[in-house]
Design a protein around this motif. Structure first.
Motif, PDB file in Angstrom:
ATOM      1  N   ALA A 132      58.133  -1.561  31.640  1.00  0.00           N
ATOM      2  CA  ALA A 132      59.569  -1.504  31.916  1.00  0.00           C
ATOM      3  C   ALA A 132      60.315  -2.179  30.772  1.00  0.00           C
ATOM      4  CB  ALA A 132      59.893  -2.174  33.249  1.00  0.00           C
ATOM      5  N   SER A 143      68.007   2.673  31.115  1.00  0.00           N
ATOM      6  CA  SER A 143      66.640   3.178  31.187  1.00  0.00           C
ATOM      7  C   SER A 143      66.074   3.277  29.780  1.00  0.00           C
ATOM      8  CB  SER A 143      66.597   4.556  31.855  1.00  0.00           C
ATOM      9  OG  SER A 143      67.098   5.555  30.978  1.00  0.00           O
ATOM     10  N   ASN A 200      56.188  -4.662  34.041  1.00  0.00           N
ATOM     11  CA  ASN A 200      57.330  -5.035  34.879  1.00  0.00           C
ATOM     12  C   ASN A 200      57.149  -6.389  35.564  1.00  0.00           C
ATOM     13  OD1 ASN A 200      55.271  -3.934  36.543  1.00  0.00           O
ATOM     14  ND2 ASN A 200      56.738  -3.212  38.055  1.00  0.00           N
ATOM     15  N   GLY A 218      63.387   1.002  36.221  1.00  0.00           N
ATOM     16  CA  GLY A 218      62.071   1.159  36.830  1.00  0.00           C
ATOM     17  C   GLY A 218      60.966   1.229  35.789  1.00  0.00           C
ATOM     18  N   THR A 219      59.766   1.584  36.220  1.00  0.00           N
ATOM     19  CA  THR A 219      58.628   1.682  35.296  1.00  0.00           C
ATOM     20  C   THR A 219      58.536   3.096  34.717  1.00  0.00           C
ATOM     21  OG1 THR A 219      57.147   2.228  37.126  1.00  0.00           O
ATOM     22  CG2 THR A 219      57.316  -0.095  36.495  1.00  0.00           C
ATOM     23  N   HIS A 222      52.253   4.079  34.282  1.00  0.00           N
ATOM     24  CA  HIS A 222      51.517   3.646  35.478  1.00  0.00           C
ATOM     25  C   HIS A 222      50.282   2.897  35.014  1.00  0.00           C
ATOM     26  CE1 HIS A 222      50.056   3.551  39.545  1.00  0.00           C
ATOM     27  NE2 HIS A 222      48.950   4.210  39.230  1.00  0.00           N
ATOM     28  N   SER A 268      61.008  -4.143  43.804  1.00  0.00           N
ATOM     29  CA  SER A 268      60.693  -3.328  44.981  1.00  0.00           C
ATOM     30  C   SER A 268      59.272  -3.665  45.474  1.00  0.00           C
ATOM     31  CB  SER A 268      60.783  -1.836  44.651  1.00  0.00           C
ATOM     32  OG  SER A 268      60.259  -1.056  45.700  1.00  0.00           O
ATOM     33  N   GLU A 271      57.302  -0.440  45.971  1.00  0.00           N
ATOM     34  CA  GLU A 271      56.778   0.150  44.736  1.00  0.00           C
ATOM     35  C   GLU A 271      55.569  -0.632  44.239  1.00  0.00           C
ATOM     36  OE1 GLU A 271      58.197   0.623  40.084  1.00  0.00           O
ATOM     37  OE2 GLU A 271      59.703   0.851  41.664  1.00  0.00           O
TER      38      GLU A 271
END
Length: 275
Positions: A132, A143, A200, A218-219, A222, A268, A271
């Protein structure tokens, strides 16, 4: 006579090599069995990462989400009298210490990757980490896409996968590499960059201490964290996975997530808990 002596010495040398090799082959203990005998699991943890594993200079104890997960897994496997012993590791030393038998498992913000899986096995994910960006709250950047412009400067740490990923997701941006995250955050504060990038979870640790900054967008990769276990320790790996599953089922896992991350703006729990 000399010839016979040489032959005798040669056979003795060969015998010693075979004995040593045999001992080495048998020296890797079954961690699941040893842990139950000693009522102890030796965990490799970080002591310099906010929220996950950070040394409390007042108490001399390492505290964080990774630490609490390790303690809970230990109790699940060994019972209420089970002890979690912590050994400080770094990104560089953690796998060698595991392979040498100095620790039984690694829980140290370690992303599951194909490259690492060639050396170690991983438990199921216990934290859905991903890359992130961190920016000043007053920034117009929302972003990673907003960084893909000429003149944008992104701060990262030398040798990290985050720097490589940024060149993929924002190729037009200039990437400035610093020696560590402390330097990178200082550079962001002083305006030397428009954003700082890494996992993150680590960025949220920075937000905890610096309310003028925020994790946005957000990320965009993954890279979930897993507990690393040495090859050949399938029984122990199964017990770790069973413990993690029980924690998710009885609510203790989510309770720990909320304890360490629940009060951080933008984080989150849903998440982070994804598998």
């Amino acid at each position: 006579m000399k010839q016979l002596r040489k032959i005798s010495l040669l056979f003795m040398s060969i015998a010693m090599v075979l004995v040593i090799a045999g001992c080495g082959a048998q020296s890797k203990a079954n961690i699941a069995t040893t842990a139950k005998e000693t009522k102890t699991i030796n965990w490799g943890v970080k002591a310099d990462t906010k929220l996950f594993g950070l040394m409390n200079i007042k108490t001399g104890e390492i505290q964080g989400f990774d630490i609490d997960i390790a303690k809970a897994v230990t109790k699940k496997i060994l019972g209420k009298d089970g002890k979690a012993n912590f050994v400080q590791v770094t990104s560089k030393t953690r796998i060698p210490l595991l392979k040498n038998g100095n620790i039984d498992a690694i829980i140290a913000t370690m992303s599951i990757s194909k490259a690492r899986e060639k050396q170690v096995d991983f438990s199921n994910s216990y934290f859905a980490a991903g890359q992130a960006i961190l920016v000043k709250r007053t920034s117009s950047i929302k972003s990673v896409k907003d960084l893909n412009k000429d003149g944008m400067v992104v701060l990262g740490v030398k040798g990290s996968t985050s720097v490589i990923n940024m060149k993929k997701y924002a190729p037009k941006a200039e990437v400035l590499e610093l020696d560590d995250y402390a330097q990178a955050l200082t550079a962001l504060k002083s305006g030397q960059g428009d954003a700082l990038t890494t996992d993150n979870g680590i960025l949220y640790g920075m937000v905890k201490e610096n309310s003028d900054f925020a994790v946005v967008g957000g990320t965009f990769t993954h890279e979930p964290y897993g507990i690393a276990i040495d090859k050949g320790q399938g029984e122990f790996k199964n017990e770790v996975n069973k413990a993690l599953a029980e924690m998710r089922a009885d609510g203790s896992y989510e309770k720990l997530l909320n304890k360490w991350f629940g009060d951080i703006p933008g984080f989150s729990v849903k998440e982070a808990s994804q598998q």
